[in-house]
Design a protein around this motif. Structure first.
Motif, PDB file in Angstrom:
ATOM      1  N   GLY A 150      38.589  38.535  41.409  1.00 21.66           N
ATOM      2  CA  GLY A 150      40.033  38.686  40.962  1.00 21.66           C
ATOM      3  C   GLY A 150      40.295  39.141  39.664  1.00 21.66           C
ATOM      4  N   ARG A 151      39.089  39.013  38.664  1.00 26.00           N
ATOM      5  CA  ARG A 151      39.141  39.741  37.486  1.00 26.00           C
ATOM      6  C   ARG A 151      38.939  41.138  37.273  1.00 26.00           C
ATOM      7  NH1 ARG A 151      37.490  35.145  33.059  1.00 26.00           N
ATOM      8  NH2 ARG A 151      37.920  36.955  31.740  1.00 26.00           N
ATOM      9  N   GLY A 152      38.401  41.674  38.604  1.00 27.18           N
ATOM     10  CA  GLY A 152      38.066  43.101  38.643  1.00 27.18           C
ATOM     11  C   GLY A 152      36.768  43.193  37.973  1.00 27.18           C
ATOM     12  N   LEU A 153      35.861  42.268  37.910  1.00 28.01           N
ATOM     13  CA  LEU A 153      34.551  42.496  37.188  1.00 28.01           C
ATOM     14  C   LEU A 153      33.309  42.514  38.267  1.00 28.01           C
ATOM     15  CD1 LEU A 153      34.584  39.177  34.834  1.00 28.01           C
ATOM     16  CD2 LEU A 153      35.218  41.865  34.492  1.00 28.01           C
ATOM     17  N   VAL A 154      33.721  42.307  39.403  1.00 27.96           N
ATOM     18  CA  VAL A 154      32.835  42.545  40.621  1.00 27.96           C
ATOM     19  C   VAL A 154      33.337  43.088  41.781  1.00 27.96           C
ATOM     20  CG1 VAL A 154      31.410  41.583  42.455  1.00 27.96           C
ATOM     21  CG2 VAL A 154      31.121  40.692  40.029  1.00 27.96           C
ATOM     22  N   CYS A 155      33.066  43.994  42.539  1.00 27.32           N
ATOM     23  CA  CYS A 155      33.690  44.397  43.844  1.00 27.32           C
ATOM     24  C   CYS A 155      32.790  44.184  45.037  1.00 27.32           C
ATOM     25  CB  CYS A 155      34.237  45.953  43.787  1.00 27.32           C
ATOM     26  SG  CYS A 155      33.088  47.008  43.653  1.00 27.32           S
ATOM     27  N   ARG A 156      33.382  44.159  46.170  1.00 30.89           N
ATOM     28  CA  ARG A 156      32.524  44.082  47.546  1.00 30.89           C
ATOM     29  C   ARG A 156      32.719  45.260  48.208  1.00 30.89           C
ATOM     30  NH1 ARG A 156      35.354  39.094  47.298  1.00 30.89           N
ATOM     31  NH2 ARG A 156      34.155  37.312  47.651  1.00 30.89           N
TER      32      ARG A 156
END
Length: 141
Positions: free
Chosen positions: A74-80
């Protein structure tokens, strides 16, 4: 005479907790949880993992990891991303923003801790402190 292991553990837990809180107080994004930081660090060091991998490696529940991962995405720190070897699996990857946040946290925490070590300990004490690090690492095994 050796000290009681329980007493050492109690004092170590107190001191380590206080150091962690002190480092967190000077780092950017103090609202990020320790679980979230742990996930970011693991992804940064080891590369992509699934939620199940992270839960197993950190010995916590799948649900706990999923909550942290959802906050991080949600914070754009990890992506799937889809695993190219198994299209059913989703891998988690740290983003550029996640790497930047970790670098800022490391720098702020390291600067604060290095300054404290340099100003509060003699050279001999700094040497003794450095010599204890391998012992502390063994607690992680």
């Amino acid at each position: 005479m050796a000290q009681d292991a329980a007493a050492i553990a109690d004092e170590l837990q107190f001191v380590v907790g206080a150091i962690v809180r002190q480092i967190r107080s000077v780092s950017p994004a103090p609202d990020i949880t320790l679980s979230q930081v742990s996930i970011l660090k693991r992804l940064d060091r080891e590369g992509p993992h699934t939620i199940a991998d992270l839960a197993r490696l950190d010995k916590i529940t799948h649900q706990s990891v999923a909550v942290s991962v959802n906050a991080l995405t949600g914070r754009g720190l990890v992506c799937r991303v889809t695993d190219s070897h198994d299209m059913r699996r989703k891998l988690l990857i740290i983003t550029d923003d996640g790497e930047k946040l970790l670098a800022e946290r490391r720098a702020a925490g390291q600067e604060n801790l290095a300054a404290a070590i340099a100003t509060r300990f003699s050279e001999a004490e700094q040497t003794r402190l450095a010599e204890t690090i391998p012992l502390l690492r063994r607690l992680l095994d």
